[in-house]
Design a protein around this motif. Structure first.
Motif, PDB file in Angstrom:
ATOM      1  N   LEU A 188       0.829  -1.208   0.000  1.00 41.25           N
ATOM      2  CA  LEU A 188       0.000   0.000   0.000  1.00 41.25           C
ATOM      3  C   LEU A 188       0.862   1.257   0.000  1.00 41.25           C
ATOM      4  O   LEU A 188       0.546   2.232  -0.700  1.00 41.25           O
ATOM      5  CB  LEU A 188      -0.935   0.000   1.213  1.00 41.25           C
ATOM      6  N   LEU A 189       1.928   1.254   0.769  1.00 41.62           N
ATOM      7  CA  LEU A 189       2.836   2.400   0.778  1.00 41.62           C
ATOM      8  C   LEU A 189       3.521   2.552  -0.587  1.00 41.62           C
ATOM      9  O   LEU A 189       3.719   3.677  -1.070  1.00 41.62           O
ATOM     10  CB  LEU A 189       3.879   2.235   1.883  1.00 41.62           C
ATOM     11  N   HIS A 190       3.861   1.432  -1.188  1.00 35.41           N
ATOM     12  CA  HIS A 190       4.481   1.435  -2.526  1.00 35.41           C
ATOM     13  C   HIS A 190       3.519   2.020  -3.558  1.00 35.41           C
ATOM     14  O   HIS A 190       3.894   2.885  -4.358  1.00 35.41           O
ATOM     15  CB  HIS A 190       4.858  -0.008  -2.882  1.00 35.41           C
ATOM     16  N   GLU A 191       2.277   1.572  -3.530  1.00 36.14           N
ATOM     17  CA  GLU A 191       1.274   2.091  -4.460  1.00 36.14           C
ATOM     18  C   GLU A 191       0.970   3.554  -4.164  1.00 36.14           C
ATOM     19  O   GLU A 191       0.729   4.347  -5.081  1.00 36.14           O
ATOM     20  CB  GLU A 191      -0.017   1.263  -4.371  1.00 36.14           C
ATOM     21  N   GLY A 192       0.983   3.919  -2.880  1.00 38.30           N
ATOM     22  CA  GLY A 192       0.736   5.301  -2.508  1.00 38.30           C
ATOM     23  C   GLY A 192       1.779   6.249  -3.074  1.00 38.30           C
ATOM     24  O   GLY A 192       1.451   7.363  -3.507  1.00 38.30           O
ATOM     25  N   SER A 193       3.030   5.808  -3.081  1.00 37.98           N
ATOM     26  CA  SER A 193       4.098   6.637  -3.657  1.00 37.98           C
ATOM     27  C   SER A 193       3.867   6.859  -5.146  1.00 37.98           C
ATOM     28  O   SER A 193       4.051   7.972  -5.664  1.00 37.98           O
ATOM     29  CB  SER A 193       5.462   5.970  -3.441  1.00 37.98           C
ATOM     30  N   LYS A 194       3.432   5.803  -5.829  1.00 36.97           N
ATOM     31  CA  LYS A 194       3.135   5.944  -7.260  1.00 36.97           C
ATOM     32  C   LYS A 194       1.945   6.873  -7.462  1.00 36.97           C
ATOM     33  O   LYS A 194       1.936   7.707  -8.380  1.00 36.97           O
ATOM     34  CB  LYS A 194       2.845   4.578  -7.871  1.00 36.97           C
ATOM     35  N   LEU A 195       0.937   6.746  -6.606  1.00 37.19           N
ATOM     36  CA  LEU A 195      -0.256   7.581  -6.721  1.00 37.19           C
ATOM     37  C   LEU A 195       0.099   9.059  -6.598  1.00 37.19           C
ATOM     38  O   LEU A 195      -0.391   9.897  -7.369  1.00 37.19           O
ATOM     39  CB  LEU A 195      -1.265   7.178  -5.643  1.00 37.19           C
ATOM     40  N   VAL A 196       0.947   9.384  -5.642  1.00 37.48           N
ATOM     41  CA  VAL A 196       1.382  10.772  -5.459  1.00 37.48           C
ATOM     42  C   VAL A 196       2.073  11.273  -6.720  1.00 37.48           C
ATOM     43  O   VAL A 196       1.844  12.407  -7.172  1.00 37.48           O
ATOM     44  CB  VAL A 196       2.311  10.882  -4.238  1.00 37.48           C
ATOM     45  N   HIS A 197       2.924  10.437  -7.295  1.00 36.75           N
ATOM     46  CA  HIS A 197       3.631  10.813  -8.529  1.00 36.75           C
ATOM     47  C   HIS A 197       2.642  11.075  -9.658  1.00 36.75           C
ATOM     48  O   HIS A 197       2.763  12.066 -10.396  1.00 36.75           O
ATOM     49  CB  HIS A 197       4.600   9.698  -8.917  1.00 36.75           C
ATOM     50  N   LEU A 198       1.644  10.214  -9.788  1.00 40.51           N
ATOM     51  CA  LEU A 198       0.656  10.364 -10.860  1.00 40.51           C
ATOM     52  C   LEU A 198      -0.186  11.617 -10.670  1.00 40.51           C
ATOM     53  O   LEU A 198      -0.503  12.319 -11.636  1.00 40.51           O
ATOM     54  CB  LEU A 198      -0.247   9.131 -10.910  1.00 40.51           C
ATOM     55  N   LEU A 199      -0.554  11.919  -9.434  1.00 38.74           N
ATOM     56  CA  LEU A 199      -1.307  13.144  -9.174  1.00 38.74           C
ATOM     57  C   LEU A 199      -0.481  14.370  -9.524  1.00 38.74           C
ATOM     58  O   LEU A 199      -0.998  15.345 -10.087  1.00 38.74           O
ATOM     59  CB  LEU A 199      -1.728  13.198  -7.701  1.00 38.74           C
TER      60      LEU A 199
END
Length: 260
Positions: free
Chosen positions: A46-57
C-alpha cells in the motif's frame, strides 16, 4: 544463474521466517504469525502504491491515478477477507500461545503508522513507543513531515487552477487533516462540473471506506477472541480500537454528502 520460481520469490527464506515461541509449538501460533506477516507485506505494498499515486497526481495523470487507487482498494478488501481466517481461531486456541507474545502488540506496527500518516491521520504521540528504535523513528518522522495523500490531491487541484483556501494549503503539514467549509464549497463545484475529478473524489471515498471497514472487522475479531480483556503489550485491546472507528480520513468528502 538459472532463475527459478523458488529462487526468484526466495521461498526457502520466506517459509523459514515463521518462528513459533510456544511449547510444542501450539498449532494455531503458525496461523497467527503468517496472517500478521502477510498484513505487513500488504502495508508495504500500500505504501508502494501510494508513492506511485502521489507521482501520478503530480503529473495530472488521472486515469492512471484512478487505476492505482482501485488497486489499493482491492488490497484493503483482501486485508478484510484475511480477518475471516483469524475468526476461525477460538479464544482457547489463541490463549494457548498468547503469553508467548509477551510485550509485542499490533500497536507496534510501524508500517501501519506510516500508512496512517500518509493518509493524513498524523499524530506524533504514536511515535513514543519507538523511542528506542531510531531507524523506525526516522521513517515515521519522514512520513510525518511529508504531504498527506489529501494534500497531494489538493495540490493537483491547485495546479489545475482551483482556488484552494489558504487555511488548508498553509496548515501545518505534520498535523491531521481538518475540515474546511470553504474547501467543501469548492468540492461541491468539482462534483457538479468536473466529472473526471468527481470520479477521483469517489475513489478516495472508497479508499477511506475500505480502511474504516478493515478497522471495524479488526475490532470485532479482537472482541471475538479476547472480549474486553487488555490487549497484548498492555494495550487497551478492543476498547481502544473502538475509539478509532468512524473517523474518516477525508472528512470533507463525507460532509458534503448532505449538501447536494
Amino acid at each position: 544463474m538459472n532463475v527459478t520460481y523458488a529462487s526468484y520469490l526466495k521461498v526457502d527464506e520466506l517459509i523459514s521466517l515463521q518462528h513459533c515461541l510456544s511449547d510444542g509449538p501450539e498449532h494455531d501460533e503458525l496461523l497467527f504469525i503468517t496472517i500478521h506477516q502477510v498484513y505487513e507485506l500488504w502495508f508495504q505494498q500500500l505504501l508502494h502504491e501510494g508513492s506511485k499515486l502521489v507521482h501520478l497526481l503530480g503529473e495530472n495523470r488521472l486515469n492512471q491515478a484512478q487505476h492505482t487507487l482501485k488497486r489499493m482498494l482491492k488490497i484493503l478488501k483482501t486485508m478484510v477477507n484475511q480477518v475471516d481466517i483469524l475468526d476461525t481461531m477460538t479464544p482457547l486456541e489463541f490463549l494457548s500461545f498468547r503469553k508467548f507474545l509477551s510485550n509485542s502488540s499490533g500497536f507496534q506496527s510501524y508500517q501501519f503508522r506510516e500508512l496512517e500518516y500518509f493518509l493524513g491521520k498524523k499524530d506524533r504521540r504514536f511515535m513514543t513507543q519507538f523511542k528506542e528504535e531510531p531507524e523506525i523513528l526516522a521513517k515515521l518522522e519522514k512520513r510525518l513531515q511529508a504531504p498527506s495523500l489529501w494534500r497531494e490531491f489538493l495540490g493537483m487541484l491547485l495546479q489545475r487552477g482551483f482556488a484552494i483556501p489558504a487555511e488548508v494549503i498553509e496548515a501545518p503539514i505534520d498535523e491531521p487533516t481538518k475540515e474546511s467549509v470553504e474547501l467543501q464549497a469548492l468540492l461541491l463545484d468539482v462534483y457538479r462540473h468536473h466529472s473526471d475529478l468527481a470520479g477521483l473524489c469517489e475513489s478516495l471515498v472508497d479508499l477511506d471506506e475500505g480502511l474504516q471497514e478493515w478497522r471495524y472487522r479488526h475490532v470485532k475479531m479482537v472482541q471475538r477472541t479476547i472480549g474486553s480483556k487488555s490487549g497484548t503489550g498492555g494495550s487497551a485491546g478492543a476498547e481502544y480500537l473502538k475509539t478509532t472507528l468512524f473517523q474518516p480520513l477525508f472528512s470533507d468528502l463525507w460532509t458534503i454528502r448532505s449538501q447536494f
